[in-house]
Design an enzyme around this catalytic site. Structure first.
Site, PDB file in Angstrom:
ATOM      1  N   THR A  97       0.768  -1.403   0.001  1.00  0.00           N
ATOM      2  CA  THR A  97      -0.111   0.061  -0.103  1.00  0.00           C
ATOM      3  C   THR A  97       0.805   1.112  -0.129  1.00  0.00           C
ATOM      4  O   THR A  97       1.670   1.402   0.876  1.00  0.00           O
ATOM      5  CB  THR A  97      -0.810   0.099   1.292  1.00  0.00           C
ATOM      6  OG1 THR A  97      -1.465  -1.083   1.166  1.00  0.00           O
ATOM      7  CG2 THR A  97      -1.958   1.233   1.079  1.00  0.00           C
ATOM      8  N   LYS A 172      -7.439   1.710  -2.404  1.00  0.00           N
ATOM      9  CA  LYS A 172      -7.183   1.109  -1.219  1.00  0.00           C
ATOM     10  C   LYS A 172      -7.084   2.273  -0.145  1.00  0.00           C
ATOM     11  O   LYS A 172      -7.622   2.214   1.081  1.00  0.00           O
ATOM     12  CB  LYS A 172      -5.741   0.810  -1.351  1.00  0.00           C
ATOM     13  CG  LYS A 172      -4.898   0.211  -0.142  1.00  0.00           C
ATOM     14  CD  LYS A 172      -5.529  -1.012   0.362  1.00  0.00           C
ATOM     15  CE  LYS A 172      -4.843  -1.399   1.775  1.00  0.00           C
ATOM     16  NZ  LYS A 172      -5.084  -2.844   2.157  1.00  0.00           N
ATOM     17  N   LYS A 240       0.657   4.842   8.253  1.00  0.00           N
ATOM     18  CA  LYS A 240       1.265   5.258   6.962  1.00  0.00           C
ATOM     19  C   LYS A 240       0.083   5.408   5.872  1.00  0.00           C
ATOM     20  O   LYS A 240       0.044   6.296   5.265  1.00  0.00           O
ATOM     21  CB  LYS A 240       2.104   4.016   6.504  1.00  0.00           C
ATOM     22  CG  LYS A 240       2.788   4.212   5.051  1.00  0.00           C
ATOM     23  CD  LYS A 240       2.178   3.389   3.863  1.00  0.00           C
ATOM     24  CE  LYS A 240       2.166   1.640   4.532  1.00  0.00           C
ATOM     25  NZ  LYS A 240       1.463   0.978   3.759  1.00  0.00           N
TER      26      LYS A 240
END
Ligand code: NAP
Length: 290
Positions: A97, A172, A240
């Site tokens: 990701t 995502k 993150k």
């Protein structure tokens, strides 16, 4: 080994290792590389695959390279190390990701080396990676996605082509807003149930069977109430992801309150030294004891 596709996997962490194992079971795995050697040695003992000495060696031996590393700079650094071995006509599929901008940067660099790129972040947790039942959100051109479809099918239950490079990662980011919001609600609710002295097993069973049921409650409810926060999905990795969501929101000049509240919570947990715990460790904050 499938004659058509020789896949090399870079990054044998919590997600990469089970994905590579599924590729091996489908006869699609040619080579593996991991930065920390002990991890790759343990992996090859279980799967009878070949260790590449360098990323470039892996790139030279494979038609498809699947990466699964932590964050944006890690992906770009690994691509730098793959480049000397990249063969024209190969395709790199990244399941990490990272931001859509990083996916586009990776695609540009690889394009100049004659290599296709697909951003293919995944959802479904380590359980989904083990079962080969991940949900893949793919960005890239149709020809590259078709080419790597056997690889994606070996690791997933569904593959959805979202649009050009970067749109897998944008999807995502949306996914992670939902993941963070559900984690906030479930951790808060379970901490509340503890204060009410409700029997945990019956509580999880009854709320999970109705409209409050979710993947997170089903897979992490029991363990978090037993104070087990082994990985899973690391708090530092969700933080993150949420910073990527914030950056995208800022570009659109919008505010995402769930993202902001979650960033604050996960930053506190990282500061407490819990960055490597599963995200269900959020319940520790919700209990109010820390
Ligand atoms: P992890 O267990 O921490 O594994 C990270 C992997 O990346 C390790 O193999 C690590 O190598 C490698 N790596 C990190 N930085 C590197 C660098 N600079 N150069 C080379 N290799 C590097 O993480 P994970 O849970 O598998 O997550 C991997 C990716 O998938 C992340 O982007 C995460 O957000 C995403 N993801 C995770 C989940 C989940 O439930 N865990 C679900 C969906 C998506 P070393 O062994 O040397 O450290």
């Amino acid at each position: 080994m499938d004659n058509k596709i020789r896949t090399g996997v870079v990054g044998l962490g919590a997600m990469g290792a089970p994905m590579a194992r599924n590729l091996a079971e489908h006869g699609l795995l040619a080579m593996v590389w991991n930065r920390t050697a002990t991890r790759v040695e343990a992996f090859v003992q279980q799967t009878d695959s070949t260790i590449a000495e360098t990323p470039a060696q892996l790139a030279a031996a494979c038609d498809v390279i699947l990466t699964c590393v932590s964050a944006d700079q890690d992906l770009l650094s690994v691509i730098d190390q793959l480049l000397p071995g990249i063969e024209t006509g190969s395709v790199l599929v990244d399941t990490s990701t990272v931001s859509p901008a990083t996916a586009r940067e990776a695609a540009d660099v690889l394009f100049r080396a004659g290599c296709g790129f697909v951003d293919a972040p995944v959802s479904g947790g380590v359980e989904g990676a083990r079962k080969g039942s991940l949900s893949v959100m793919a960005g890239g051109d149709s020809a590259n996605i078709s080419r790597i479809m056997p690889v994606l099918e070996a690791i997933s239950a569904t593959v959805t082509h979202m649009g050009p490079v970067g749109s897998g990662q944008a999807t995502k980011a949306v996914n992670q807003v939902i993941v963070a919001g559900v984690a906030e609600a479930v951790c808060e609710a379970l901490a509340f149930s503890e204060k009410l002295n409700l029997p945990s097993e019956r509580l999880l069973s009854v709320v999970g069977a109705g409209a409050a049921g979710s993947w997170f409650l089903e897979h992490r409810g029991q363990s978090m109430m037993e104070n087990r926060f082994d990985v899973g999905f690391k708090i530092s990795l969700l933080l993150k992801d949420l910073l990527i969501c914030r950056e995208l929101a800022q570009e659109l000049d919008i505010f995402l309150p769930t993202v902001e509240a979650s960033i604050e919570d996960y930053r506190r947990l990282v500061d407490m030294g819990d960055g490597d715990h599963d995200i269900s460790g959020l319940i520790r904050l919700k209990r109010g004891a820390e």
